[in-house]
Write a protein that holds these residues in place. Structure first.
Motif, PDB file in Angstrom:
ATOM      1  N   THR A   1     -14.354  -1.909  -2.132  1.00  0.00           N
ATOM      2  CA  THR A   1     -14.408  -3.135  -2.606  1.00  0.00           C
ATOM      3  C   THR A   1     -14.773  -4.165  -1.402  1.00  0.00           C
ATOM      4  N   PHE A   2     -15.753  -5.145  -1.823  1.00  0.00           N
ATOM      5  CA  PHE A   2     -16.327  -5.960  -0.677  1.00  0.00           C
ATOM      6  C   PHE A   2     -15.849  -7.408  -1.223  1.00  0.00           C
ATOM      7  N   SER A   3     -15.225  -8.219  -0.578  1.00  0.00           N
ATOM      8  CA  SER A   3     -14.786  -9.498  -0.932  1.00  0.00           C
ATOM      9  C   SER A   3     -14.753 -10.369   0.380  1.00  0.00           C
ATOM     10  N   MET A   4     -14.552 -11.703   0.063  1.00  0.00           N
ATOM     11  CA  MET A   4     -14.350 -12.830   1.090  1.00  0.00           C
ATOM     12  C   MET A   4     -13.182 -12.134   1.864  1.00  0.00           C
ATOM     13  N   HIS A   5     -11.981 -12.098   1.182  1.00  0.00           N
ATOM     14  CA  HIS A   5     -10.586 -12.006   1.650  1.00  0.00           C
ATOM     15  C   HIS A   5      -9.953 -10.852   1.258  1.00  0.00           C
ATOM     16  N   ARG A   6      -8.845 -10.540   2.036  1.00  0.00           N
ATOM     17  CA  ARG A   6      -8.473  -9.183   1.928  1.00  0.00           C
ATOM     18  C   ARG A   6      -7.558  -8.909   0.459  1.00  0.00           C
ATOM     19  N   ASP A   7      -6.811 -10.057   0.005  1.00  0.00           N
ATOM     20  CA  ASP A   7      -6.159 -10.104  -1.064  1.00  0.00           C
ATOM     21  C   ASP A   7      -6.885  -9.416  -2.561  1.00  0.00           C
ATOM     22  N   THR A   8      -8.050 -10.092  -2.505  1.00  0.00           N
ATOM     23  CA  THR A   8      -8.806  -9.728  -3.873  1.00  0.00           C
ATOM     24  C   THR A   8      -9.463  -8.345  -3.565  1.00  0.00           C
ATOM     25  N   SER A   9      -9.845  -7.898  -2.338  1.00  0.00           N
ATOM     26  CA  SER A   9     -10.280  -6.528  -2.289  1.00  0.00           C
ATOM     27  C   SER A   9      -9.306  -5.605  -2.318  1.00  0.00           C
ATOM     28  N   PHE A  10      -8.174  -5.818  -1.981  1.00  0.00           N
ATOM     29  CA  PHE A  10      -7.236  -4.808  -2.148  1.00  0.00           C
ATOM     30  C   PHE A  10      -6.759  -4.589  -3.606  1.00  0.00           C
ATOM     31  N   LYS A  11      -6.516  -5.750  -4.280  1.00  0.00           N
ATOM     32  CA  LYS A  11      -6.232  -5.536  -5.748  1.00  0.00           C
ATOM     33  C   LYS A  11      -7.687  -5.088  -6.550  1.00  0.00           C
ATOM     34  N   ALA A  12      -8.711  -5.287  -6.346  1.00  0.00           N
ATOM     35  CA  ALA A  12      -9.883  -4.831  -7.097  1.00  0.00           C
ATOM     36  C   ALA A  12      -9.795  -3.234  -7.002  1.00  0.00           C
ATOM     37  N   CYS A  13      -9.549  -3.108  -5.648  1.00  0.00           N
ATOM     38  CA  CYS A  13      -9.828  -1.374  -5.383  1.00  0.00           C
ATOM     39  C   CYS A  13      -8.784  -0.732  -6.105  1.00  0.00           C
TER      40      CYS A  13
END
Lengths: 139, 82
Positions: A97-109
């Motif tokens: 998952t590709f995001s601006m910040h780590r929190d959202t990419s972790f959660k989405a993945c």
């Protein structure tokens, strides 16, 4: 969103860079990679054979990914899931998952992987030195 | 309608898919009865929702939904991908 269901192995870095190169605004990529383990249920595993209902798996994974993208404002995503015979130490699945910040990419993945395990129509037949077993994911 | 079988269910039916044209099969329960007669070894599994999952036109169903002659019905065990 990219979803690939394929027999052949893949190069993680190349697959991720193909997407990352399109988005200079991406600052965080979270990945999950699933491999074939050599031991399962106290038995020595030699290989697995993965079967898929591709026609159903693709729209189902699209639906899961769409929900994750909307919920966490993810910029893009990648799922590669293999099928057919896969040996110990080889990759089964990649979710990125590709995001601006780590929190959202972790959660989405995490969300995509959890829902893939629960609902995506794939079935593992695990082979041992003697015999085989069809597996079932724990909920 | 087209019926598709996956994983160990295929070992029982010995085919991957088949077309069943029977106007009397109007819902999932009726289809289960027909399949139980056709594949007696499948009967005990068809009676338990947790053993065999069903998708109508690529969507999971847990209830006794109506089905139509052009539908694609898939029968498969709990999934184990990832």
């Amino acid at each position: 969103m990219m979803i690939k269901i394929q027999k052949k192995d893949f190069n993680i870095e190349k697959e991720i860079n193909n997407i990352k190169s399109k988005y200079p605004e991406v600052g965080a990529i979270s990945t999950f990679i699933g491999y074939v383990r050599n031991i399962n249920n106290q038995k020595k595993v030699t290989s697995i054979n993965l079967e898929v209902y591709k026609k159903m798996a693709i729209p189902l994974l699209e639906d899961i990914t769409t929900k994750a993208i909307k919920k966490w404002n993810v910029i893009d995503s990648l799922i590669i899931h293999r099928y057919g015979k896969i040996l110990v130490n080889q990759k089964i699945v990649l979710v990125a998952t590709f995001s601006m910040h780590r929190d959202t990419s972790f959660k989405a993945c995490n969300y995509i992987m959890n829902h893939l395990k629960k609902d995506a129509p794939f079935w593992k037949k695990e082979f041992y030195n003697e015999g085989y077993k069809w597996l079932k994911n724990s909920k | 309608m087209i019926i598709k079988y996956f994983a160990w269910i295929k070992n029982i039916t010995e085919i991957e898919e088949e077309i069943i044209n029977d106007v009397k099969i109007t819902d999932i329960n009726k289809l289960k009865k027909v399949l139980s007669k056709r594949y007696p070894k499948l009967k005990k599994y068809l009676q338990k929702n947790e053993m065999i999952q069903i998708a109508i036109n690529l969507k999971y169903t847990r209830d006794n939904k109506p089905i139509k002659p052009k539908d694609e019905i898939a029968l498969f065990p709990p999934v184990s991908g990832g």
